[in-house]
Design a protein around this motif. Structure first.
Motif, PDB file in Angstrom:
ATOM      1  N   TYR A 267      49.723  49.414  52.396  1.00  0.00           N
ATOM      2  CA  TYR A 267      48.610  48.546  52.023  1.00  0.00           C
ATOM      3  C   TYR A 267      49.007  47.070  52.044  1.00  0.00           C
ATOM      4  CZ  TYR A 267      46.444  52.933  50.933  1.00  0.00           C
ATOM      5  OH  TYR A 267      45.934  54.198  51.039  1.00  0.00           O
TER       6      TYR A 267
ATOM      7  N   SER B  87      48.323  46.199  55.389  1.00  0.00           N
ATOM      8  CA  SER B  87      46.871  46.036  55.544  1.00  0.00           C
ATOM      9  C   SER B  87      46.432  44.654  55.066  1.00  0.00           C
ATOM     10  CB  SER B  87      46.140  47.121  54.750  1.00  0.00           C
ATOM     11  OG  SER B  87      46.515  48.413  55.177  1.00  0.00           O
TER      12      SER B  87
ATOM     13  N   LEU C 108      40.021  49.460  53.477  1.00  0.00           N
ATOM     14  CA  LEU C 108      40.563  49.141  54.806  1.00  0.00           C
ATOM     15  C   LEU C 108      39.591  49.559  55.900  1.00  0.00           C
ATOM     16  CD1 LEU C 108      42.832  48.107  56.576  1.00  0.00           C
ATOM     17  CD2 LEU C 108      43.944  50.348  56.373  1.00  0.00           C
TER      18      LEU C 108
ATOM     19  N   VAL D 147      40.986  46.454  48.928  1.00  0.00           N
ATOM     20  CA  VAL D 147      42.400  46.756  49.150  1.00  0.00           C
ATOM     21  C   VAL D 147      43.259  45.983  48.156  1.00  0.00           C
ATOM     22  CG1 VAL D 147      44.314  46.660  50.793  1.00  0.00           C
ATOM     23  CG2 VAL D 147      42.032  47.266  51.597  1.00  0.00           C
TER      24      VAL D 147
ATOM     25  N   CYS E 205      38.675  43.876  52.233  1.00  0.00           N
ATOM     26  CA  CYS E 205      39.992  43.363  51.851  1.00  0.00           C
ATOM     27  C   CYS E 205      40.087  43.131  50.351  1.00  0.00           C
ATOM     28  CB  CYS E 205      40.297  42.082  52.622  1.00  0.00           C
ATOM     29  SG  CYS E 205      40.552  42.364  54.399  1.00  0.00           S
TER      30      CYS E 205
END
Length: 591
Positions: free
Chosen positions: A495, A498, A466, A481, A478
């Motif tokens: 998350y 996110s 992130l 993540v 990304c």
């Protein structure tokens, strides 16, 4: 000095001494092999002692000289207080045994490090052997009469195996704490133990096939599991041992309390099958059991062992793993005022599930008391730092205290890292403190180092991903993540929000809407801010109005300097403008 000779026949005389060129060639062959799986400093260790022996300085190879020349210790080095040389020597012995069994059974020269010292021994892979190298010239040992004894490398391996078994307990007990010994490091270990951190005893995986290859793989997997589990500093790892009489795991004889991990390994052709189980040693109940099946033909053995060990470590030792869930259920009925230090860490991860500001306040107070009582507990310092960061990034306390929360966050993070430089939760906190100070480059450098230390921790890798994304590396960040979300056994709301932001920045607003609906952190102001921008871009006026009204009712001060708030989190001006555009479309007034 070791004699340098040229061999003038097609096959070398098995009683002749290896030449300097042959020894250096063999050393290079070992160091370049993926089956010699040791850290870089262990490679330097082996290269140093071999070169010293070749140079006729075997009598100078002592623990002190290795510590100074290889590991950079100063003249105050104390082998009793700092076991780094013993640890690495044991690791090298096992790695050499493994190398000669798996990759180098036909190598012309055998290099070993006999137990009881650090001077290497050299021999040809034949019936003759050579004593340890020393300041003088080694002498060949005459061949034995028997013509049916096993090849020399097998004898070396069997002897080394006996030495390995004797050294496992001492080695494993310190595995994963390889930072230079210091008062701070000792304090961290003592603080963790005193704070009631759970103990996991890892027993050697049982070799169910009884072959040389399966035995090596079983020991290698045991090593790897201990290595990867010990990187999670929320638990203490202890090495178990097998019964001498039956070979079966003896739980009653193990050191420590808490949990026990055991299992068995079988080879079926080129198929590796591993079974493992986690037992609660308080009542003998099985908390978790799993089977793994891997194809040896398509995987490098080291990669295979690493992948299996990482999977086991993540499931068991991750903050939301099996051990955490077991301990959290026990602590659920304990009033907050009675929480011990370890229960504070459980409470912190419980708070992380929904990011509720009311839970935040009680958890932060508990962690403050924990570090006062156990100042050597590095993980508590790290989590305390993260609660200070949360005040800033989630705007729990809009009226910023003095000093700003980033200052005590940095102080607590540094304290955690000083106590235990390998504690990735401390490095995670330090990364975030630098990020919110605006030093993005330093933050990302710290994050990369933390992920390198423990790549099995999805909580860490998601936070690092992130930070990369918010710094402008949206694709790479990304992706990290997303990978972490797939591996994370715990609550995912933070998350998922996110990933909603990631989709937003790719202008995939439909996917962003799906992610934000999946996320369940309704008490968090940033969740509502991201949702508002998404609904604004999707022209979902009712949804956007609902998010706008929530923020105006619960976090109005967040809007007073919205450009600054966005810039604090999103690094690039063009990305800031993109996010603000969604807020404008959601009905916010942006000065």
């Amino acid at each position: 000095m070791v004699q340098t000779r040229s061999v003038e026949v097609a096959a070398p005389d098995p009683t002749a001494l290896p030449t300097e060129a042959e020894l250096r060639s063999q050393l290079a062959r070992i160091l370049s092999s993926p089956e010699f799986d040791v850290p870089e400093r262990a490679r330097k260790f082996l290269a140093y002692i071999v070169e010293e022996a070749i140079g006729g300085r075997g009598d100078r190879i002592k623990g002190f000289s290795i510590a100074v020349e290889v590991f950079g210790r100063d003249s105050s080095f104390d082998a009793q207080a700092d076991p780094v040389v013993r640890i690495e020597a044991g690791r090298i012995r096992r790695a050499l045994e493994r190398y000669y069994l798996v990759a180098g059974p036909n190598d012309p020269i055998i290099i070993t490090v006999p137990k009881g010292g650090y001077v290497p021994a050299f021999s040809r892979n034949g019936p003759a052997s050579l004593p340890e190298a020393s300041g003088g010239q080694p002498k060949a040992v005459p061949d034995e009469k028997s013509t049916e004894r096993p090849p020399r490398w097998k004898q070396i391996a069997l002897a080394a195996f006996g030495l390995v078994i004797l050294g496992l307990i001492a080695l494993y007990a310190t595995w994963g704490t390889e930072q230079p010994a210091s008062t701070a490091a000792s304090s961290a270990k003592a603080g963790s133990t005193a704070a009631g951190v759970p103990r996991l005893t890892v027993f050697p995986f049982e070799d169910l096939s009884g072959t040389g290859r399966s035995r090596v793989i079983a020991r290698g997997l045991t090593d790897k599991v201990i290595e990867h589990v010990s990187k999670f500093k929320e638990i203490v790892v202890i090495a178990g041992r097998s019964s001498d009489s039956t070979g079966e795991t003896s739980f009653s004889g193990a050191v420590g309390t808490g949990y026990a991990l055991s299992g068995g390994l079988r080879l079926d052709g080129d198929k590796l099958r591993l079974t493992s189980r986690l037992i609660n040693r308080d009542d003998g109940s099985v908390l978790w059991a799993e089977s793994y099946s891997e194809d040896l033909e398509v995987r490098n053995l080291v990669d295979l062992e690493t992948n299996v060990a990482r999977a086991v470590a993540t499931v068991l030792a991750h903050p939301y793993g099996v051990i955490f869930r077991s301990d959290a259920s026990k602590a659920a009925n304990v009033p907050p005022d009675d929480w011990e230090a370890y229960q504070c860490t459980l409470a912190y991860y419980g708070y992380r599930a929904d990011l509720n500001p009311q839970s935040h306040a009680s958890v932060q107070g508990c962690l403050k008391r924990a570090v006062e009582r156990f100042p050597g507990y590095a993980t508590a310092w790290a989590l305390l730092s993260l609660t200070y960061i949360d005040e800033l990034r989630f705007r729990y306390r809009i009226k910023a205290p003095s000093p700003p929360p980033v200052d005590p966050a940095m102080e607590a993070a540094r304290r955690a890292v000083e106590l235990d430089p390998q504690n990735v939760r401390g490095l995670q906190a330090e990364m975030l403190a630098f990020f919110f100070r605006g030093d993005v480059e330093t933050a990302l450098s710290i994050g990369a180092r933390a992920v390198e230390i423990n790549p099995s921790d999805p909580e860490l890798s998601a936070e690092y991903g992130l930070r990369l994304a918010l710094a402008g590396e949206w694709k790479h960040g990304c992706d990290l993540v997303a990978q972490s979300v797939r591996r994370n056994p715990g609550p995912l709301g933070y998350y998922e929000a996110s990933l909603a932001l990631c989709s937003y920045m790719r202008e995939d607003y439909a996917a962003a809407g799906q992610w934000i609906r999946a996320s369940d952190v309704q008490a968090n102001p940033l969740y509502h801010l991201i949702a508002a921008a998404i609904w604004g871009q999707l022209q979902e006026t009712d949804e956007a109005a609902r998010e706008r009204h929530w923020i105006e009712a619960n976090a109005l001060d967040l809007l007073k300097n919205i450009r600054h708030e966005v810039a604090l989190r999103i690094h690039r001006p063009e990305d800031q403008a993109h996010f603000l555009d969604g807020l404008v479309k959601a009905g916010f007034s942006i000065p």
